[in-house]
Design a protein around this motif. Structure first.
Motif, short mmCIF file in Angstrom:
data_model
loop_
_atom_site.label_atom_id
_atom_site.label_comp_id
_atom_site.label_asym_id
_atom_site.label_seq_id
_atom_site.Cartn_x
_atom_site.Cartn_y
_atom_site.Cartn_z
N ASP A 139 -17.95 -2.84 -1.73
CA ASP A 139 -17.28 -2.14 -0.63
C ASP A 139 -15.80 -2.53 -0.55
OD1 ASP A 139 -19.68 -0.95 0.10
OD2 ASP A 139 -20.02 -2.27 1.83
N HIS A 140 -15.53 -3.80 -0.74
CA HIS A 140 -14.14 -4.27 -0.69
C HIS A 140 -13.31 -3.60 -1.79
CE1 HIS A 140 -15.47 -7.02 2.27
NE2 HIS A 140 -15.72 -8.06 1.51
N VAL A 141 -13.85 -3.54 -3.00
CA VAL A 141 -13.13 -2.90 -4.11
C VAL A 141 -12.88 -1.44 -3.78
CG1 VAL A 141 -13.28 -2.19 -6.54
CG2 VAL A 141 -13.95 -4.51 -5.88
N GLN A 142 -13.87 -0.75 -3.24
CA GLN A 142 -13.72 0.66 -2.90
C GLN A 142 -12.67 0.89 -1.83
OE1 GLN A 142 -17.82 1.64 -2.07
NE2 GLN A 142 -18.11 2.46 -4.13
N LEU A 143 -12.46 -0.08 -0.95
CA LEU A 143 -11.41 0.03 0.07
C LEU A 143 -10.03 -0.32 -0.49
CD1 LEU A 143 -13.17 -1.57 3.16
CD2 LEU A 143 -12.50 0.81 2.89
N LEU A 144 -9.98 -1.37 -1.29
CA LEU A 144 -8.70 -1.86 -1.79
C LEU A 144 -8.06 -0.96 -2.84
CD1 LEU A 144 -9.61 -5.63 -1.98
CD2 LEU A 144 -7.65 -4.70 -0.73
N VAL A 145 -8.84 -0.46 -3.76
CA VAL A 145 -8.28 0.30 -4.89
C VAL A 145 -7.43 1.49 -4.44
CG1 VAL A 145 -8.90 1.77 -6.86
CG2 VAL A 145 -9.84 -0.53 -6.68
N PRO A 146 -7.92 2.38 -3.57
CA PRO A 146 -7.06 3.51 -3.18
C PRO A 146 -5.80 3.07 -2.43
CG PRO A 146 -9.31 3.82 -2.37
CD PRO A 146 -9.24 2.47 -2.99
N GLU A 147 -5.91 2.02 -1.65
CA GLU A 147 -4.74 1.52 -0.92
C GLU A 147 -3.68 0.99 -1.87
OE1 GLU A 147 -4.06 1.61 2.37
OE2 GLU A 147 -5.95 2.63 2.81
N ILE A 148 -4.11 0.23 -2.86
CA ILE A 148 -3.16 -0.33 -3.83
C ILE A 148 -2.58 0.77 -4.69
CG2 ILE A 148 -2.90 -1.90 -5.79
CD1 ILE A 148 -5.11 -3.64 -4.41
N ARG A 149 -3.40 1.73 -5.09
CA ARG A 149 -2.88 2.87 -5.87
C ARG A 149 -1.81 3.62 -5.09
NH1 ARG A 149 -8.49 5.04 -8.64
NH2 ARG A 149 -8.41 3.64 -10.42
N ALA A 150 -2.01 3.78 -3.79
CA ALA A 150 -1.00 4.46 -2.96
C ALA A 150 0.29 3.64 -2.90
CB ALA A 150 -1.56 4.70 -1.56
N LEU A 151 0.17 2.34 -2.80
CA LEU A 151 1.37 1.49 -2.78
C LEU A 151 2.10 1.55 -4.11
CD1 LEU A 151 -0.10 -1.63 -0.91
CD2 LEU A 151 1.62 -0.03 -0.03
N ILE A 152 1.35 1.55 -5.21
CA ILE A 152 1.95 1.62 -6.55
C ILE A 152 2.68 2.95 -6.73
CG2 ILE A 152 1.40 1.84 -9.02
CD1 ILE A 152 -0.93 -0.15 -8.49
N ALA A 153 2.10 4.02 -6.22
CA ALA A 153 2.70 5.34 -6.39
C ALA A 153 4.10 5.44 -5.79
CB ALA A 153 1.79 6.40 -5.77
N GLY A 154 4.38 4.62 -4.80
CA GLY A 154 5.69 4.65 -4.17
C GLY A 154 6.73 3.78 -4.84
N LEU A 155 6.38 3.17 -5.94
CA LEU A 155 7.31 2.26 -6.63
C LEU A 155 7.78 2.86 -7.95
CD1 LEU A 155 5.37 -1.06 -5.99
CD2 LEU A 155 7.44 -0.27 -4.84
N PRO A 156 8.93 2.41 -8.44
CA PRO A 156 9.43 2.90 -9.73
C PRO A 156 8.45 2.58 -10.87
CG PRO A 156 11.10 1.57 -8.61
CD PRO A 156 9.84 1.44 -7.83
N ALA A 157 8.42 3.42 -11.87
CA ALA A 157 7.50 3.28 -12.99
C ALA A 157 7.68 1.96 -13.74
CB ALA A 157 7.67 4.45 -13.96
N ASP A 158 8.89 1.41 -13.73
CA ASP A 158 9.14 0.17 -14.47
C ASP A 158 9.02 -1.08 -13.61
OD1 ASP A 158 11.39 0.59 -12.92
OD2 ASP A 158 12.82 0.13 -14.53
N ASP A 159 8.49 -0.96 -12.39
CA ASP A 159 8.32 -2.10 -11.51
C ASP A 159 7.25 -3.05 -12.07
OD1 ASP A 159 6.84 -3.47 -9.10
OD2 ASP A 159 8.85 -2.94 -8.37
N GLY A 160 7.62 -4.30 -12.31
CA GLY A 160 6.71 -5.27 -12.92
C GLY A 160 5.50 -5.58 -12.06
N SER A 161 5.69 -5.78 -10.77
CA SER A 161 4.57 -6.08 -9.88
C SER A 161 3.59 -4.92 -9.81
CB SER A 161 5.07 -6.40 -8.47
OG SER A 161 5.84 -7.56 -8.47
#
Length: 123
Positions: free
Chosen positions: A51-73
């Motif tokens: 359940d935790h993975v299912q909650l975290l993954v979409p949230e982190i993907r959304a955060l990643i989507a707002g960052l530049p493609a070359d962002d290391g983190s």
């Protein structure tokens, strides 16, 4: 089966969303990682980790989507998200230790995803 993680609307645009309960997620992961062998509560904890993975993954993907493609983190977080998603969708396997080993892998993913979420959300 009821879990302590509150289910909520996914996605960063949800106006009524509750904050991620990272403390509960980390505690679930710690409990499983602290086990040295199969224990009666392992299956319930493994379900909670899923359940935790299912909650975290979409949230982190959304955060990643707002960052530049070359962002290391973001790149490191993307690898962690992909690995957690693969672990979520991989069968437990066979044998006496299979469920235990699978739960251990899920626990490591949850701990890493919590770190990625905190790092990316703090930006």
């Amino acid at each position: 089966m009821k879990h302590d993680t509150a289910h909520r609307a996914l996605g960063p645009q949800a106006a009524d969303r509750e904050p991620m309960d990272l403390a509960t997620m980390r505690e679930s992961a710690r409990r499983v990682m602290g086990m040295s062998e199969m224990q009666p509560q392992l299956n319930e904890l493994a379900d909670r980790l899923r359940d935790h993975v299912q909650l975290l993954v979409p949230e982190i993907r959304a955060l990643i989507a707002g960052l530049p493609a070359d962002d290391g983190s973001a790149g490191v977080a993307r690898i962690g998200v992909d690995e957690a998603w693969r672990r979520l969708h991989t069968s437990r396997g066979f044998g006496p230790d299979a469920a235990y080993q699978h739960a251990q892998r899920l626990a490591r993913s949850v701990a890493a995803l919590c770190d990625h979420y905190e790092n990316l959300a703090a930006r």
